[in-house]
Design a protein around this motif. Sequence first.
Motif, PDB file in Angstrom:
ATOM      1  N   ALA A 375      -6.445 -14.213 -10.589  1.00  0.00           N
ATOM      2  CA  ALA A 375      -6.359 -12.610  -9.446  1.00  0.00           C
ATOM      3  C   ALA A 375      -4.839 -11.991  -9.064  1.00  0.00           C
ATOM      4  O   ALA A 375      -4.350 -12.744  -8.646  1.00  0.00           O
ATOM      5  N   SER A 376      -4.778 -11.109  -9.525  1.00  0.00           N
ATOM      6  CA  SER A 376      -3.362 -10.402  -8.741  1.00  0.00           C
ATOM      7  C   SER A 376      -3.527  -9.732  -7.561  1.00  0.00           C
ATOM      8  O   SER A 376      -4.618  -8.916  -7.296  1.00  0.00           O
ATOM      9  N   ALA A 377      -2.536  -9.669  -6.816  1.00  0.00           N
ATOM     10  CA  ALA A 377      -2.705  -8.841  -5.231  1.00  0.00           C
ATOM     11  C   ALA A 377      -2.602  -7.464  -4.973  1.00  0.00           C
ATOM     12  O   ALA A 377      -1.690  -7.400  -6.057  1.00  0.00           O
ATOM     13  N   PRO A 378      -3.043  -6.860  -4.800  1.00  0.00           N
ATOM     14  CA  PRO A 378      -2.437  -5.246  -4.500  1.00  0.00           C
ATOM     15  C   PRO A 378      -1.730  -5.564  -3.794  1.00  0.00           C
ATOM     16  O   PRO A 378      -0.233  -5.979  -3.491  1.00  0.00           O
ATOM     17  N   ALA A 379      -0.670  -4.182  -4.562  1.00  0.00           N
ATOM     18  CA  ALA A 379       0.576  -3.900  -4.566  1.00  0.00           C
ATOM     19  C   ALA A 379       1.088  -3.577  -3.124  1.00  0.00           C
ATOM     20  O   ALA A 379       0.050  -3.317  -2.317  1.00  0.00           O
ATOM     21  N   PRO A 380       1.926  -4.157  -2.637  1.00  0.00           N
ATOM     22  CA  PRO A 380       2.008  -3.772  -1.377  1.00  0.00           C
ATOM     23  C   PRO A 380       2.177  -3.018  -1.175  1.00  0.00           C
ATOM     24  O   PRO A 380       3.245  -1.770  -1.764  1.00  0.00           O
ATOM     25  N   ALA A 381       1.651  -1.878   0.538  1.00  0.00           N
ATOM     26  CA  ALA A 381       1.726  -1.016   0.547  1.00  0.00           C
ATOM     27  C   ALA A 381       2.139  -0.360   1.182  1.00  0.00           C
ATOM     28  O   ALA A 381       3.088  -1.103   2.306  1.00  0.00           O
ATOM     29  N   SER A 382       3.401   1.028   1.322  1.00  0.00           N
ATOM     30  CA  SER A 382       3.921   1.706   2.245  1.00  0.00           C
ATOM     31  C   SER A 382       3.461   1.434   3.292  1.00  0.00           C
ATOM     32  O   SER A 382       2.227   2.033   3.438  1.00  0.00           O
ATOM     33  N   GLY A 383       4.245   1.251   4.512  1.00  0.00           N
ATOM     34  CA  GLY A 383       3.702   1.321   6.047  1.00  0.00           C
ATOM     35  C   GLY A 383       4.006   2.612   7.251  1.00  0.00           C
ATOM     36  O   GLY A 383       3.754   2.950   7.801  1.00  0.00           O
ATOM     37  N   LYS A 384       4.467   3.495   5.791  1.00  0.00           N
ATOM     38  CA  LYS A 384       5.034   5.067   6.636  1.00  0.00           C
ATOM     39  C   LYS A 384       3.919   5.286   8.299  1.00  0.00           C
ATOM     40  O   LYS A 384       2.722   5.626   7.500  1.00  0.00           O
ATOM     41  N   GLY A 385       4.558   5.088   8.882  1.00  0.00           N
ATOM     42  CA  GLY A 385       3.281   5.975  10.567  1.00  0.00           C
ATOM     43  C   GLY A 385       2.272   4.873  10.597  1.00  0.00           C
ATOM     44  O   GLY A 385       1.441   5.227  11.992  1.00  0.00           O
ATOM     45  N   ILE A 386       2.810   3.966  10.797  1.00  0.00           N
ATOM     46  CA  ILE A 386       1.743   2.144  10.995  1.00  0.00           C
ATOM     47  C   ILE A 386       2.869   2.448  11.835  1.00  0.00           C
ATOM     48  O   ILE A 386       4.430   0.921  11.412  1.00  0.00           O
ATOM     49  N   ALA A 387       2.707   1.088  12.979  1.00  0.00           N
ATOM     50  CA  ALA A 387       3.401   0.608  13.731  1.00  0.00           C
ATOM     51  C   ALA A 387       2.407  -0.538  13.684  1.00  0.00           C
ATOM     52  O   ALA A 387       1.649  -0.679  14.396  1.00  0.00           O
TER      53      ALA A 387
END
Length: 505
Positions: A375-387
């Motif tokens: 399995a390929s891991a989910p692409a790292p997502a943007s963390g914009k707006g997340i603390a």
Amino acid sequence: MAGSHKAGVTSRRESDGPAAPRRGKKRSRARLIGITSLSVVVLAVAGGGWIYFQLNGNIKTFDDGGVSADRPAASTKGSNVLIIGSDTRSGDNVKYGHGKGDIGRSDTALLLHVYSDQKHAVAVSIPRDSLVDIPSCKLPNGSWTKEKHLQMFNSAFEVGETVEGNPACTQNTVEKLTGLRVDHTMVMDFAGFAKMTEAVGGVEVCVPGNVYQGDLNPKLGHKGSLIFAKGPQKVSGQKALDYVRIRHGIGDGSDIGRIKRQQAFIGSLIKQVKGNGLDPTTLLPLANAATKSMTVDSGLGSPSKLISFAMSMKGIDLHNTKFVTLPWRYEGARVAVVKPEADALFAALRADRTVDGQDAAAKDKDGKPSAAPSASAPAPASGKGIAVAVYNGTTTKGLAGTAADSLKSAGFTVTGTATAATQDYTHTVIQYGPNDEAKAKTLATHFPDALMRTSKQPGLSVILGTQYKPGGPDASPSAPAAVPSSVVDASRSADDNICSNLSYG
């Protein structure tokens, strides 16, 4: 299982919070796997409404208001059932067990994982003397205890010192230990166990060597008369109870050795139930015995709920019903949980991987479980707006800062870095508060193999474990979780020869 032996002191912290304040007799007993409720299926369908109401009057539930709010998230990858054996001497139990005392105690427990394909199941035995963290648990007066560290596992059931024991506290402890959400909990007492073995006409067992009264009761002071002769035999009632309680005089005399024989007994019981045939005549006595002496969570508190639960297991054959023991070692008079083997075992169960290496959620063209594809891991997502706050749960200096820099480059706002309350984390843990699950899942794309934990406190944090590698995920996503070979080699199936693999000694 009972007795103490030598075991290393290894704590488990993967489920602990990062910087939150810490909150806060033994006899081996019969245990039983949820297969006993299979009897309800045929009875309710074929026996008519009067059977339903008869069984409905038998079922008792415990107060699951004591189940922690800080628990693993629900999963679609199989279900988990905790089975606890209680040795209370109240009621009908007074004539069993050769002991006194009304406080409910449990010397062991089984965590049954029913895979999502409903064709496989594995029961994990947890030794009673395992040193674990006991989380905050509810007392009879409504107050909650403080969390305690490196306590014997069976002490969780004794919190509050009631006749009924404390199933919710044991459930909290198992969830903390494994990172698995317990979907249902059952408690079976002495009387229920003994009567069930009588209801099925006895259970085939094998005794590794001659057993005498003094082996069953070391306080007797002499050898006494012969109770069990060496070899295969059928037991029921008090004799069955004596068999599963024997520790001295067989193998290495330990509780761990006794676990092996109890696993063989349960497998033989399942075989006997299936061999008797699933018809009302044979199953009514079994269902009566089981439900009269069983206490369950509210989610199983009616025949219809038990039927639904049992239906999820009726397609599991004997060979695919496996028994394993929590990885352990002796140190002093206790049993230590061995990492990373225990972590790997529970990671495999969370991933719904069977003991023989199959991915129960993955099906081939015939609808059967298949080996998990890379399995390929989910692409790292943007963390914009997340603390997020970052904590170092290891002894590697600077790890929190390194991870924080990586998260900042992905758009996250890092509110701070610090050292976690303990530095013995193996897996990375993502902890999130109410309404923060979506943010936690975004964060998890940067830590694919992290454990997900809910918290009463708002906000989001990540506690780094030793498997975290700067610049990469915690572990290669192309290497699916697998049950450790040491666990596989010591496992048994319900169809194994009853005389094989009965002791560590």
